[in-house]
Design a protein around this motif. Structure first.
Motif, PDB file in Angstrom:
ATOM      1  N   GLN A  20       0.852  -1.112  -0.029  1.00 32.19           N
ATOM      2  CA  GLN A  20      -0.118  -0.086   0.062  1.00 32.19           C
ATOM      3  C   GLN A  20       0.833   1.407  -0.119  1.00 32.19           C
ATOM      4  OE1 GLN A  20      -2.993   0.411   3.157  1.00 32.19           O
ATOM      5  NE2 GLN A  20      -4.193   0.438   1.548  1.00 32.19           N
ATOM      6  N   THR A  21       0.245   2.186  -0.705  1.00 31.15           N
ATOM      7  CA  THR A  21       1.067   3.607  -0.756  1.00 31.15           C
ATOM      8  C   THR A  21       0.232   4.680  -0.411  1.00 31.15           C
ATOM      9  OG1 THR A  21       0.356   3.831  -3.039  1.00 31.15           O
ATOM     10  CG2 THR A  21       2.672   2.671  -2.697  1.00 31.15           C
ATOM     11  N   GLY A  22       0.694   5.691  -0.086  1.00 28.62           N
ATOM     12  CA  GLY A  22      -0.176   6.899   0.024  1.00 28.62           C
ATOM     13  C   GLY A  22      -0.503   7.120   1.735  1.00 28.62           C
ATOM     14  N   THR A  23      -1.542   7.731   2.056  1.00 28.50           N
ATOM     15  CA  THR A  23      -1.826   7.972   3.332  1.00 28.50           C
ATOM     16  C   THR A  23      -2.775   6.977   4.096  1.00 28.50           C
ATOM     17  OG1 THR A  23      -3.882   9.020   2.679  1.00 28.50           O
ATOM     18  CG2 THR A  23      -1.762  10.561   2.720  1.00 28.50           C
ATOM     19  N   VAL A  29     -16.086   4.042  -1.368  1.00 23.31           N
ATOM     20  CA  VAL A  29     -16.648   4.203  -2.988  1.00 23.31           C
ATOM     21  C   VAL A  29     -17.240   2.907  -3.330  1.00 23.31           C
ATOM     22  CG1 VAL A  29     -15.493   4.763  -5.207  1.00 23.31           C
ATOM     23  CG2 VAL A  29     -14.629   5.616  -3.099  1.00 23.31           C
ATOM     24  N   GLN A  30     -18.339   2.929  -4.132  1.00 27.95           N
ATOM     25  CA  GLN A  30     -19.030   2.081  -4.273  1.00 27.95           C
ATOM     26  C   GLN A  30     -18.931   1.401  -5.666  1.00 27.95           C
ATOM     27  OE1 GLN A  30     -21.093   0.696  -1.874  1.00 27.95           O
ATOM     28  NE2 GLN A  30     -20.011   2.483  -0.536  1.00 27.95           N
ATOM     29  N   THR A  31     -17.912   1.768  -6.501  1.00 29.77           N
ATOM     30  CA  THR A  31     -17.636   1.521  -7.839  1.00 29.77           C
ATOM     31  C   THR A  31     -17.163  -0.104  -7.943  1.00 29.77           C
ATOM     32  OG1 THR A  31     -17.400   3.609  -8.566  1.00 29.77           O
ATOM     33  CG2 THR A  31     -16.416   1.862  -9.962  1.00 29.77           C
ATOM     34  N   ILE A  32     -18.065  -0.913  -8.579  1.00 27.14           N
ATOM     35  CA  ILE A  32     -17.647  -2.276  -8.506  1.00 27.14           C
ATOM     36  C   ILE A  32     -18.433  -2.823  -9.819  1.00 27.14           C
ATOM     37  CG2 ILE A  32     -17.601  -4.596  -7.577  1.00 27.14           C
ATOM     38  CD1 ILE A  32     -18.082  -3.438  -5.017  1.00 27.14           C
ATOM     39  N   PRO A  33     -17.666  -3.250 -10.578  1.00 37.06           N
ATOM     40  CA  PRO A  33     -18.132  -3.839 -12.184  1.00 37.06           C
ATOM     41  C   PRO A  33     -18.898  -5.083 -11.898  1.00 37.06           C
ATOM     42  CG  PRO A  33     -15.605  -3.478 -12.295  1.00 37.06           C
ATOM     43  CD  PRO A  33     -16.081  -3.296 -10.712  1.00 37.06           C
ATOM     44  N   LEU A 112     -15.637  11.955 -11.223  1.00 37.32           N
ATOM     45  CA  LEU A 112     -15.343  10.519 -10.642  1.00 37.32           C
ATOM     46  C   LEU A 112     -14.970  10.739  -9.366  1.00 37.32           C
ATOM     47  CD1 LEU A 112     -14.405   7.763 -11.224  1.00 37.32           C
ATOM     48  CD2 LEU A 112     -12.251   8.343 -11.726  1.00 37.32           C
ATOM     49  N   LYS A 113     -15.618   9.677  -8.396  1.00 34.60           N
ATOM     50  CA  LYS A 113     -15.245   9.247  -7.121  1.00 34.60           C
ATOM     51  C   LYS A 113     -14.086   8.261  -7.354  1.00 34.60           C
ATOM     52  CE  LYS A 113     -15.710   9.982  -2.801  1.00 34.60           C
ATOM     53  NZ  LYS A 113     -15.420  11.401  -2.136  1.00 34.60           N
ATOM     54  N   ASP A 114     -12.887   8.731  -7.500  1.00 29.22           N
ATOM     55  CA  ASP A 114     -11.921   7.791  -7.676  1.00 29.22           C
ATOM     56  C   ASP A 114     -11.584   6.611  -6.632  1.00 29.22           C
ATOM     57  OD1 ASP A 114      -9.615   6.628  -8.630  1.00 29.22           O
ATOM     58  OD2 ASP A 114      -8.182   7.922  -7.433  1.00 29.22           O
ATOM     59  N   PRO A 115     -11.852   5.384  -6.905  1.00 26.01           N
ATOM     60  CA  PRO A 115     -11.832   4.425  -5.993  1.00 26.01           C
ATOM     61  C   PRO A 115     -10.588   4.243  -5.328  1.00 26.01           C
ATOM     62  CG  PRO A 115     -11.953   3.376  -8.126  1.00 26.01           C
ATOM     63  CD  PRO A 115     -12.230   5.016  -8.295  1.00 26.01           C
ATOM     64  N   TYR A 116      -9.431   4.486  -6.084  1.00 28.64           N
ATOM     65  CA  TYR A 116      -8.235   4.091  -5.353  1.00 28.64           C
ATOM     66  C   TYR A 116      -7.635   5.288  -4.412  1.00 28.64           C
ATOM     67  CZ  TYR A 116      -7.403   0.683  -9.330  1.00 28.64           C
ATOM     68  OH  TYR A 116      -7.501  -0.548 -10.152  1.00 28.64           O
ATOM     69  N   THR A 117      -8.045   6.480  -4.656  1.00 28.16           N
ATOM     70  CA  THR A 117      -7.744   7.605  -3.679  1.00 28.16           C
ATOM     71  C   THR A 117      -8.726   8.122  -2.732  1.00 28.16           C
ATOM     72  OG1 THR A 117      -7.993   9.304  -5.136  1.00 28.16           O
ATOM     73  CG2 THR A 117      -5.914   8.035  -5.363  1.00 28.16           C
ATOM     74  N   GLY A 118     -10.049   8.044  -3.398  1.00 30.28           N
ATOM     75  CA  GLY A 118     -11.183   8.684  -2.748  1.00 30.28           C
ATOM     76  C   GLY A 118     -11.308  10.053  -2.988  1.00 30.28           C
ATOM     77  N   GLU A 119     -10.515  10.430  -3.698  1.00 29.83           N
ATOM     78  CA  GLU A 119     -10.563  12.054  -4.412  1.00 29.83           C
ATOM     79  C   GLU A 119     -11.684  11.945  -5.371  1.00 29.83           C
ATOM     80  OE1 GLU A 119      -6.710  13.060  -5.451  1.00 29.83           O
ATOM     81  OE2 GLU A 119      -5.719  12.779  -3.468  1.00 29.83           O
ATOM     82  N   THR A 120     -12.243  13.231  -5.427  1.00 32.67           N
ATOM     83  CA  THR A 120     -13.313  13.476  -6.626  1.00 32.67           C
ATOM     84  C   THR A 120     -12.371  14.069  -7.762  1.00 32.67           C
ATOM     85  OG1 THR A 120     -15.031  13.764  -5.125  1.00 32.67           O
ATOM     86  CG2 THR A 120     -15.115  14.912  -7.166  1.00 32.67           C
ATOM     87  N   ILE A 121     -12.415  13.561  -8.981  1.00 29.56           N
ATOM     88  CA  ILE A 121     -11.829  14.020 -10.206  1.00 29.56           C
ATOM     89  C   ILE A 121     -12.808  14.735 -11.083  1.00 29.56           C
ATOM     90  CG2 ILE A 121     -10.222  13.496 -12.079  1.00 29.56           C
ATOM     91  CD1 ILE A 121      -9.013  12.735  -9.261  1.00 29.56           C
ATOM     92  N   PRO A 182      -4.711  -0.286  -3.520  1.00 29.31           N
ATOM     93  CA  PRO A 182      -5.059   1.302  -3.471  1.00 29.31           C
ATOM     94  C   PRO A 182      -4.582   1.997  -2.343  1.00 29.31           C
ATOM     95  CG  PRO A 182      -6.720  -0.385  -4.447  1.00 29.31           C
ATOM     96  CD  PRO A 182      -5.593  -0.935  -3.753  1.00 29.31           C
ATOM     97  N   PRO A 183      -4.269   3.191  -2.581  1.00 21.74           N
ATOM     98  CA  PRO A 183      -3.886   3.949  -1.084  1.00 21.74           C
ATOM     99  C   PRO A 183      -5.245   4.055  -0.314  1.00 21.74           C
ATOM    100  CG  PRO A 183      -3.013   5.096  -3.132  1.00 21.74           C
ATOM    101  CD  PRO A 183      -3.955   3.797  -3.633  1.00 21.74           C
ATOM    102  N   ASN A 184      -6.495   4.075  -0.863  1.00 20.05           N
ATOM    103  CA  ASN A 184      -7.477   4.208  -0.269  1.00 20.05           C
ATOM    104  C   ASN A 184      -7.889   3.034   0.427  1.00 20.05           C
ATOM    105  OD1 ASN A 184     -10.280   4.870   0.656  1.00 20.05           O
ATOM    106  ND2 ASN A 184     -11.186   4.729  -1.311  1.00 20.05           N
ATOM    107  N   THR A 185      -7.613   2.636   1.590  1.00 18.64           N
ATOM    108  CA  THR A 185      -7.973   1.297   2.289  1.00 18.64           C
ATOM    109  C   THR A 185      -9.274   0.962   2.205  1.00 18.64           C
ATOM    110  OG1 THR A 185      -8.123   2.397   4.567  1.00 18.64           O
ATOM    111  CG2 THR A 185      -5.873   1.758   3.841  1.00 18.64           C
ATOM    112  N   GLY A 186     -10.130   2.037   2.101  1.00 20.18           N
ATOM    113  CA  GLY A 186     -11.691   1.587   1.892  1.00 20.18           C
ATOM    114  C   GLY A 186     -12.046   1.067   0.945  1.00 20.18           C
TER     115      GLY A 186
END
Length: 222
Positions: A20-23, A29-33, A112-121, A182-186
């Motif tokens: 894992q990287t980042g904070t 984030v609910q994005t799941i194919p 985009l609610k980015d699943p990998y960071t949790g940030e909004t793009i 993903p840096p976003n542990t969630g």
């Protein structure tokens, strides 16, 4: 003394997953194919994967530029023949407030609610489409023995594609879950479910360290 103990407990509860990287922030984030297995099914499928050392990358070529032979075919295909290629389909699926070119499939704007960071793009130019199981890893774990049509199908499989922040996608590269999460542990649980579902769906192999990382990620599922 009490404060020291409490701090130690907080730090241990936020321990990063392998690679894992980042904070290590946790943002739901609910994005799941569609077609992704639930946690229990993913655990069973992971246990059934064949464990072996990765094969060589010899012969692997992803780029189709300058006459090079791309072993996974030309990106992006219009798999269902509806006039929209897979990249456009993923953007339309994963972004909110989507705006397309008039009469066409190309997405020009959205959020985009980015699943990998949790940030909004909010800039489409900063969004890339990630193969959750990298194509190079597919090659190492079984795809080298497939014909080009099967590889092209796998490369365009919507179950393995996510719209994500371009910068974090570049940092991931071709890394497997024992090297990168993903840096976003969630999103750890969802990421592992997607990854295992694709590997199982294509009867790909896994390594011992990769399986350990996926097992740990799946324990975060609630």
């Amino acid at each position: 003394m009490v404060r020291v103990v409490l701090l130690a407990l907080l730090l241990s509860s936020c321990a990063a997953l392998p690679g894992q990287t980042g904070t290590g922030q946790s943002v739901p984030v609910q994005t799941i194919p569609a077609g992704t297995p639930d946690a229990a099914t993913a655990k069973a499928k992971l246990a059934a994967l064949v464990v072996q050392a990765p094969a060589s990358l010899s012969g692997y070529e992803r780029s189709c530029d300058k006459g090079e032979t791309c072993v996974f075919g030309q990106p992006w295909l219009d798999v269902d023949g509806d006039g929209c290629d897979q990249r456009s389909q993923v953007l339309a699926r994963d972004l909110a407030d989507v705006v397309k070119k008039e009469g066409r499939c190309a997405v020009t704007s959205g959020s985009l609610k980015d699943p990998y960071t949790g940030e909004t793009i909010t800039s489409v130019s900063k969004i890339q489409i990630d193969h959750v199981v990298p194509l190079a890893e597919m090659w190492r774990s079984g795809a080298a023995g497939w014909d080009v049509n099967r590889r092209a199908t796998a490369a365009n499989d919507l179950r393995n594609l996510l719209a994500v922040q371009g910068k974090v996608n570049q940092s991931k590269g071709d890394k497997t879950p024992d090297k990168w999460m993903p840096p976003n542990t969630g999103y750890a649980c969802s990421y592992a479910r997607i990854y295992v579902g694709v590997k199982a769906g294509y009867a790909l192999t896994t390594t011992a360290s990769e399986r350990t990382a996926l097992e740990r990620a799946l324990t975060s599922c609630t």
